[in-house]
Design a protein around this motif. Sequence first.
Motif, mmCIF file in Angstrom:
data_model
loop_
_atom_site.group_PDB
_atom_site.id
_atom_site.type_symbol
_atom_site.label_atom_id
_atom_site.label_comp_id
_atom_site.label_asym_id
_atom_site.label_seq_id
_atom_site.Cartn_x
_atom_site.Cartn_y
_atom_site.Cartn_z
ATOM 1 N N PRO A 170 -4.994 -8.004 -0.248
ATOM 2 C CA PRO A 170 -5.300 -7.700 1.156
ATOM 3 C C PRO A 170 -4.102 -7.198 1.937
ATOM 4 C CG PRO A 170 -6.242 -9.824 0.501
ATOM 5 C CD PRO A 170 -5.334 -9.398 -0.605
ATOM 6 N N ARG A 171 -2.959 -7.887 1.793
ATOM 7 C CA ARG A 171 -1.759 -7.516 2.537
ATOM 8 C C ARG A 171 -0.520 -7.779 1.681
ATOM 9 N NH1 ARG A 171 -5.269 -9.901 6.160
ATOM 10 N NH2 ARG A 171 -5.843 -8.570 7.942
ATOM 11 N N LEU A 172 0.454 -6.908 1.816
ATOM 12 C CA LEU A 172 1.698 -7.070 1.072
ATOM 13 C C LEU A 172 2.578 -8.119 1.745
ATOM 14 C CD1 LEU A 172 2.423 -3.314 0.338
ATOM 15 C CD2 LEU A 172 2.051 -5.089 -1.392
ATOM 16 N N LEU A 173 3.032 -9.074 0.960
ATOM 17 C CA LEU A 173 3.892 -10.144 1.451
ATOM 18 C C LEU A 173 5.349 -9.849 1.128
ATOM 19 C CD1 LEU A 173 1.773 -13.148 0.112
ATOM 20 C CD2 LEU A 173 1.862 -12.348 2.479
ATOM 21 N N GLU A 174 6.255 -10.325 1.977
ATOM 22 C CA GLU A 174 7.681 -10.147 1.715
ATOM 23 C C GLU A 174 8.099 -10.814 0.411
ATOM 24 O OE1 GLU A 174 7.360 -9.963 6.275
ATOM 25 O OE2 GLU A 174 6.397 -11.063 4.631
ATOM 26 N N SER A 175 7.377 -11.836 0.008
ATOM 27 C CA SER A 175 7.695 -12.553 -1.234
ATOM 28 C C SER A 175 7.175 -11.841 -2.474
ATOM 29 C CB SER A 175 7.111 -13.967 -1.185
ATOM 30 O OG SER A 175 5.702 -13.917 -1.009
ATOM 31 N N SER A 176 6.443 -10.730 -2.293
ATOM 32 C CA SER A 176 5.894 -9.999 -3.431
ATOM 33 C C SER A 176 7.000 -9.486 -4.341
ATOM 34 C CB SER A 176 5.061 -8.818 -2.935
ATOM 35 O OG SER A 176 4.736 -7.955 -3.999
ATOM 36 N N ARG A 177 6.742 -9.528 -5.644
ATOM 37 C CA ARG A 177 7.706 -9.019 -6.627
ATOM 38 C C ARG A 177 7.353 -7.596 -7.063
ATOM 39 N NH1 ARG A 177 12.176 -12.001 -5.943
ATOM 40 N NH2 ARG A 177 11.729 -14.234 -6.022
ATOM 41 N N ASN A 178 6.436 -6.965 -6.377
ATOM 42 C CA ASN A 178 6.090 -5.575 -6.696
ATOM 43 C C ASN A 178 7.314 -4.684 -6.553
ATOM 44 O OD1 ASN A 178 3.553 -6.710 -6.666
ATOM 45 N ND2 ASN A 178 2.621 -5.091 -5.435
ATOM 46 N N ALA A 179 7.354 -3.627 -7.336
ATOM 47 C CA ALA A 179 8.458 -2.665 -7.249
ATOM 48 C C ALA A 179 7.971 -1.304 -7.722
ATOM 49 C CB ALA A 179 9.645 -3.123 -8.099
ATOM 50 N N PRO A 180 8.592 -0.226 -7.265
ATOM 51 C CA PRO A 180 8.204 1.108 -7.740
ATOM 52 C C PRO A 180 8.462 1.255 -9.227
ATOM 53 C CG PRO A 180 9.587 1.230 -5.761
ATOM 54 C CD PRO A 180 9.667 -0.176 -6.255
ATOM 55 N N SER A 181 7.693 2.116 -9.874
ATOM 56 C CA SER A 181 7.902 2.409 -11.290
ATOM 57 C C SER A 181 9.156 3.254 -11.458
ATOM 58 C CB SER A 181 6.700 3.172 -11.854
ATOM 59 O OG SER A 181 7.009 3.698 -13.134
ATOM 60 N N THR A 182 10.016 2.840 -12.365
ATOM 61 C CA THR A 182 11.241 3.602 -12.601
ATOM 62 C C THR A 182 10.997 4.859 -13.424
ATOM 63 O OG1 THR A 182 11.713 2.185 -14.518
ATOM 64 C CG2 THR A 182 12.755 1.597 -12.424
ATOM 65 N N MET A 183 9.788 5.047 -13.923
ATOM 66 C CA MET A 183 9.459 6.241 -14.695
ATOM 67 C C MET A 183 8.723 7.293 -13.873
ATOM 68 S SD MET A 183 10.750 6.001 -17.721
ATOM 69 C CE MET A 183 12.156 5.271 -16.855
ATOM 70 N N GLU A 184 8.552 7.045 -12.579
ATOM 71 C CA GLU A 184 7.889 7.997 -11.690
ATOM 72 C C GLU A 184 8.928 8.579 -10.734
ATOM 73 O OE1 GLU A 184 4.754 8.946 -11.714
ATOM 74 O OE2 GLU A 184 4.009 7.548 -13.251
ATOM 75 N N VAL A 185 9.100 9.911 -10.756
ATOM 76 C CA VAL A 185 10.114 10.514 -9.882
ATOM 77 C C VAL A 185 9.755 10.328 -8.412
ATOM 78 C CG1 VAL A 185 10.834 12.191 -11.605
ATOM 79 C CG2 VAL A 185 9.023 12.795 -9.985
ATOM 80 N N GLY A 186 8.466 10.103 -8.130
ATOM 81 C CA GLY A 186 8.060 9.836 -6.763
ATOM 82 C C GLY A 186 8.539 8.497 -6.249
ATOM 83 N N SER A 187 9.141 7.700 -7.119
ATOM 84 C CA SER A 187 9.665 6.393 -6.725
ATOM 85 C C SER A 187 11.055 6.484 -6.102
ATOM 86 C CB SER A 187 9.729 5.461 -7.942
ATOM 87 O OG SER A 187 8.449 5.224 -8.481
ATOM 88 N N ALA A 188 11.624 7.695 -6.022
ATOM 89 C CA ALA A 188 13.001 7.828 -5.535
ATOM 90 C C ALA A 188 13.177 7.203 -4.157
ATOM 91 C CB ALA A 188 13.407 9.301 -5.509
ATOM 92 N N TYR A 189 12.206 7.418 -3.278
ATOM 93 C CA TYR A 189 12.331 6.881 -1.921
ATOM 94 C C TYR A 189 12.291 5.354 -1.935
ATOM 95 C CZ TYR A 189 11.246 5.985 2.996
ATOM 96 O OH TYR A 189 11.264 5.512 4.289
ATOM 97 N N GLY A 190 11.273 4.789 -2.597
ATOM 98 C CA GLY A 190 11.152 3.340 -2.635
ATOM 99 C C GLY A 190 12.303 2.670 -3.350
ATOM 100 N N GLU A 191 12.748 3.249 -4.481
ATOM 101 C CA GLU A 191 13.886 2.684 -5.204
ATOM 102 C C GLU A 191 15.168 2.796 -4.375
ATOM 103 O OE1 GLU A 191 14.407 0.935 -7.833
ATOM 104 O OE2 GLU A 191 12.358 0.887 -8.592
ATOM 105 N N GLY A 192 15.302 3.927 -3.674
ATOM 106 C CA GLY A 192 16.467 4.074 -2.801
ATOM 107 C C GLY A 192 16.516 2.982 -1.755
ATOM 108 N N LYS A 193 15.356 2.657 -1.178
ATOM 109 C CA LYS A 193 15.296 1.602 -0.174
ATOM 110 C C LYS A 193 15.605 0.236 -0.781
ATOM 111 C CE LYS A 193 14.290 3.882 3.589
ATOM 112 N NZ LYS A 193 15.205 3.903 4.748
ATOM 113 N N ARG A 194 15.185 0.011 -2.023
ATOM 114 C CA ARG A 194 15.519 -1.257 -2.681
ATOM 115 C C ARG A 194 17.024 -1.373 -2.898
ATOM 116 N NH1 ARG A 194 11.302 -4.166 -4.664
ATOM 117 N NH2 ARG A 194 12.614 -5.203 -6.188
ATOM 118 N N VAL A 195 17.657 -0.273 -3.301
ATOM 119 C CA VAL A 195 19.117 -0.288 -3.461
ATOM 120 C C VAL A 195 19.788 -0.511 -2.098
ATOM 121 C CG1 VAL A 195 21.141 1.034 -4.175
ATOM 122 C CG2 VAL A 195 19.031 1.166 -5.517
#
Length: 356
Positions: A170-195
């Motif tokens: 239903p809603r994404l929680l701050e405690s979620s362990r979800n992360a962008p796929s490192t094999m998808e080039v579209g993950s650059a933005y999300g991975e950049g934000k994680r870094v």
Amino acid sequence: MTSPNEMQASQRPFFEIASSDFARLTAHIDCHDIDGKTILVSGATGFFGAWILALFEWLRKTRNMQFRVLAISRDPQSFKRKHPWVADAEWLQWIVGDIQDFVFPEQSVDYVIHAATDTSAAAGRSPALLLNSIVRGTERILACAKACGAKRVLLVSSGGAYGGQSVDTPRLLESSRNAPSTMEVGSAYGEGKRVMELLGAIHAHENACEVVIARCFAFVGAGLPLDGHFAIGNFIRDALTQDQIVIRGDGKGVRSYLYAADLAVWLNHLLLNGRNRGIYNVGSDHEVTIAELARQVIATLAPAKTVIVEGASNSPGAGNRYIPSIDEARSELGLDVWTALPQAILNTALWSSKNS
């Protein structure tokens, strides 16, 4: 309801809209520790930055507070032409340069708001450049925070750091362990934000500086591009200029939108009061499908017009979701969705009709 012709007649400039919003939200605005401080802001001429600066200008005008804002921008002159209310602001000093190599100010800094990231579709087409700009920009701003003695840093991250949301979540929680796929080039933005977030945690660990993370979702308000990849901006544009809103897909995707004035107040609260190394979702949890959103825009701005869903289907199944839980911000800081979506749409249109 307001017709497009009435919209043109009642169009309002950016700061007039923002001032009215902040006056309406005044009970929620915390400025207890701004007076006498120096705040460094990156991304100062973007959508977020314009509203952050507008809040500071409103505080100066209504609270008679004395503070200084150092705003980083590659082209402040262009911004001042669009926003004449900052042209002669004595409290505002521009640092002209790119976030990756700007010159550090000589004076000390109390607070830092790092909101510089290119979120355009064009940036997403160059994933390596996008990733590098996020990481190097964050490294530069944190080095500046250290050199200037900043005690608190707010890093503006993104819900993209979760890497997606399953239809049964239903809603994404701050405690979620979800992360962008490192094999998808579209993950650059999300991975950049994680870094970015990790660099912030390291900075807080190694320095006498508190770092707060704002994971931002979707927003609407004056200054939002109407010709980009933001569905709500495109819908507002079409409601004002076209005979109908056309949705190419099935309209089942689920989104939520926080109004920009609420956003500015949230970010100010997080800067001053957020927990050190705390992550807070920033957005609305009032969900709406894309088709419902288009109909809401039409009902608010041009009720005689229609919505066409080209990919409409009666087959079962929900659309993709992008909805945050904001319970953390509610319970810890008293933040909430204060501006209803119809009012947010109307205020955006009142500005965009002037600037479209």
